[in-house]
Scaffold this motif. Structure first.
Motif, PDB file in Angstrom:
ATOM      1  N   VAL A   1       0.844  -1.254  -0.064  1.00 16.31           N
ATOM      2  CA  VAL A   1       0.105   0.112  -0.051  1.00 16.31           C
ATOM      3  C   VAL A   1       0.817   1.269  -0.071  1.00 16.31           C
ATOM      4  N   LEU A   2       1.903   1.269   0.635  1.00 13.32           N
ATOM      5  CA  LEU A   2       2.944   2.338   0.718  1.00 13.32           C
ATOM      6  C   LEU A   2       3.493   2.579  -0.767  1.00 13.32           C
ATOM      7  N   VAL A   3       3.977   1.475  -1.123  1.00 12.17           N
ATOM      8  CA  VAL A   3       4.537   1.773  -2.687  1.00 12.17           C
ATOM      9  C   VAL A   3       3.413   2.229  -3.580  1.00 12.17           C
TER      10      VAL A   3
ATOM     11  N   LEU B   1       7.334   1.180 -16.640  1.00 12.98           N
ATOM     12  CA  LEU B   1       6.501   0.855 -15.659  1.00 12.98           C
ATOM     13  C   LEU B   1       7.215   0.058 -14.804  1.00 12.98           C
ATOM     14  N   ALA B   2       7.925  -0.803 -14.955  1.00  8.05           N
ATOM     15  CA  ALA B   2       8.812  -1.331 -14.018  1.00  8.05           C
ATOM     16  C   ALA B   2       9.744  -0.731 -13.254  1.00  8.05           C
ATOM     17  N   ARG B   3      10.454   0.296 -14.039  1.00  4.39           N
ATOM     18  CA  ARG B   3      11.645   1.295 -13.380  1.00  4.39           C
ATOM     19  C   ARG B   3      10.697   2.366 -12.576  1.00  4.39           C
ATOM     20  N   GLN B   4       9.390   2.603 -12.741  1.00  4.93           N
ATOM     21  CA  GLN B   4       8.794   3.667 -12.000  1.00  4.93           C
ATOM     22  C   GLN B   4       8.237   2.860 -10.588  1.00  4.93           C
ATOM     23  N   ILE B   5       7.834   1.774 -10.656  1.00  4.23           N
ATOM     24  CA  ILE B   5       7.550   0.922  -9.791  1.00  4.23           C
ATOM     25  C   ILE B   5       8.647   0.673  -8.792  1.00  4.23           C
ATOM     26  N   LYS B   6       9.815   0.500  -9.412  1.00  4.17           N
ATOM     27  CA  LYS B   6      11.152   0.192  -8.531  1.00  4.17           C
ATOM     28  C   LYS B   6      11.539   1.454  -7.927  1.00  4.17           C
ATOM     29  N   VAL B   7      11.421   2.631  -8.535  1.00  2.00           N
ATOM     30  CA  VAL B   7      11.651   3.683  -7.936  1.00  2.00           C
ATOM     31  C   VAL B   7      10.627   3.954  -6.408  1.00  2.00           C
TER      32      VAL B   7
ATOM     33  N   PHE C   1      18.175   2.204  10.515  1.00  2.00           N
ATOM     34  CA  PHE C   1      19.188   2.512   9.706  1.00  2.00           C
ATOM     35  C   PHE C   1      19.323   3.985   9.877  1.00  2.00           C
ATOM     36  N   ALA C   2      20.516   4.687   9.755  1.00  2.00           N
ATOM     37  CA  ALA C   2      20.923   6.064   9.858  1.00  2.00           C
ATOM     38  C   ALA C   2      20.699   6.453   8.245  1.00  2.00           C
ATOM     39  N   ALA C   3      20.129   7.679   8.276  1.00  2.00           N
ATOM     40  CA  ALA C   3      19.739   8.395   6.673  1.00  2.00           C
ATOM     41  C   ALA C   3      20.814   8.066   6.099  1.00  2.00           C
ATOM     42  N   SER C   4      22.047   8.444   6.476  1.00  2.00           N
ATOM     43  CA  SER C   4      23.138   8.237   5.287  1.00  2.00           C
ATOM     44  C   SER C   4      23.280   6.724   4.846  1.00  2.00           C
ATOM     45  N   GLU C   5      23.027   6.017   5.671  1.00  2.00           N
ATOM     46  CA  GLU C   5      23.311   4.374   5.475  1.00  2.00           C
ATOM     47  C   GLU C   5      22.252   4.113   4.391  1.00  2.00           C
ATOM     48  N   ALA C   6      20.944   4.580   4.609  1.00  2.00           N
ATOM     49  CA  ALA C   6      19.877   4.066   3.891  1.00  2.00           C
ATOM     50  C   ALA C   6      20.072   4.863   2.366  1.00  2.00           C
ATOM     51  N   ARG C   7      20.563   6.040   2.290  1.00  2.00           N
ATOM     52  CA  ARG C   7      20.779   6.844   1.016  1.00  2.00           C
ATOM     53  C   ARG C   7      21.659   5.971   0.165  1.00  2.00           C
ATOM     54  N   LYS C   8      22.614   5.332   0.663  1.00  2.00           N
ATOM     55  CA  LYS C   8      23.769   4.512   0.032  1.00  2.00           C
ATOM     56  C   LYS C   8      23.118   3.241  -0.479  1.00  2.00           C
ATOM     57  N   LEU C   9      22.098   2.734   0.217  1.00  2.00           N
ATOM     58  CA  LEU C   9      21.833   1.515  -0.347  1.00  2.00           C
ATOM     59  C   LEU C   9      20.202   1.707  -1.167  1.00  2.00           C
ATOM     60  N   PHE C  10      19.459   2.787  -0.872  1.00  2.00           N
ATOM     61  CA  PHE C  10      18.283   2.951  -1.431  1.00  2.00           C
ATOM     62  C   PHE C  10      18.059   4.283  -2.339  1.00  2.00           C
ATOM     63  N   GLY C  11      19.140   5.191  -2.260  1.00  2.00           N
ATOM     64  CA  GLY C  11      18.898   6.752  -2.846  1.00  2.00           C
ATOM     65  C   GLY C  11      18.181   7.428  -1.951  1.00  2.00           C
ATOM     66  N   GLU C  12      18.444   8.673  -2.512  1.00  2.00           N
ATOM     67  CA  GLU C  12      17.559   9.805  -1.695  1.00  2.00           C
ATOM     68  C   GLU C  12      16.150   9.638  -2.501  1.00  2.00           C
ATOM     69  N   PRO C  13      15.159   9.880  -1.337  1.00  2.00           N
ATOM     70  CA  PRO C  13      13.879   9.870  -1.867  1.00  2.00           C
ATOM     71  C   PRO C  13      13.498  11.258  -2.634  1.00  2.00           C
ATOM     72  N   SER C  14      12.829  11.176  -3.728  1.00  2.00           N
ATOM     73  CA  SER C  14      12.494  12.338  -4.474  1.00  2.00           C
ATOM     74  C   SER C  14      11.747  13.391  -4.017  1.00  2.00           C
ATOM     75  N   GLN C  15      10.735  13.001  -3.144  1.00  2.00           N
ATOM     76  CA  GLN C  15       9.802  13.970  -2.511  1.00  2.00           C
ATOM     77  C   GLN C  15       9.317  13.377  -1.210  1.00  2.00           C
ATOM     78  N   ALA C  16       8.994  14.225  -0.424  1.00  2.00           N
ATOM     79  CA  ALA C  16       8.080  13.640   0.931  1.00  2.00           C
ATOM     80  C   ALA C  16       6.854  12.998   0.531  1.00  2.00           C
TER      81      ALA C  16
END
Length: 202
Positions: free
Chosen positions: A60-62, A131-137, A153-168
């Motif tokens: 649901v979050l995705v 679409l697969a790329r959009q869902i993966k994002v 996870f610290a934010a810095s560690e999560a950014r390395k693994l998953f990237g920076e969220p594009s928006q709140a």
């Protein structure tokens, strides 16, 4: 005499027998998917809160993150976003590093199940690459938020693994509702509600 093939099916609560290696869309039931996903924990259960963060809630979050970033997405695309992890109702949620270490045919089995699920609900068997790329994002953004809010996870560690969220993506109240782990019955109900809302628009 030929050797009988080893059992590769699972009996579902609906009464269906789902063949995991050669799944048929006719053996896929929404009730089984919602039941299973609401009981499968993300992060191997290593999250804070009174309840595990389920794959149903993650789905649901995705979906909500996907909608926020792709306002013009058609209901069928939104449905595929909601169902992107649906095979985990029988396969469980295996963390990505372990999937990579396993190798073999795991991904093939997962993809066959996902195709059967899509076909059961009158969706294309596979997703277009865009679409697969959009869902993966959206999936990776959900993982970032789950990692930092629930999994230690610290934010810095999560950014390395998953990237920076594009928006709140959400206001504070909506985000708090989506990231706080739901009890099993709520995760089940919210997944069903999201599915039914999209299904009525197809």
């Amino acid at each position: 005499m030929s050797r009988q093939r080893s059992r590769a099916w699972q009996r579902m609560l609906s009464g269906r027998r789902l063949d995991l290696l050669d799944p048929s869309p006719v053996d896929v039931e929404l009730s089984d998917i919602a039941h299973g996903l609401a009981r499968v924990a993300r992060w191997n259960g290593q999250t804070v809160g009174d309840y595990p963060f389920s794959v149903a809630q993650h789905s649901v979050l995705v979906l909500e993150l996907f909608r926020a970033a792709n306002a013009q997405a058609l209901p069928a695309a939104q449905m595929q976003a909601l169902l992107h992890d649906a095979p985990e109702y029988v396969m469980g949620d295996i963390i990505s590093p372990f999937k990579a270490a396993m190798g073999g045919n795991y991904k093939d089995v997962e993809n066959r199940l996902l195709s059967a699920i899509f076909l059961r609900f009158s969706l294309p068997a596979t997703m277009p690459a865009v679409l697969a790329r959009q869902i993966k994002v959206a999936d990776r953004e959900a993982a970032y938020f789950e990692a930092t809010h629930l999994a230690g996870f610290a934010a810095s560690e999560a950014r390395k693994l998953f990237g920076e969220p594009s928006q709140a993506a959400f206001d504070v109240d909506a985000f708090e509702r989506l990231i706080r782990p739901w009890p099993t019955h709520q995760a089940h109900a919210q997944f069903i509600e999201a599915f039914q809302t999209l299904s009525s628009a197809l």
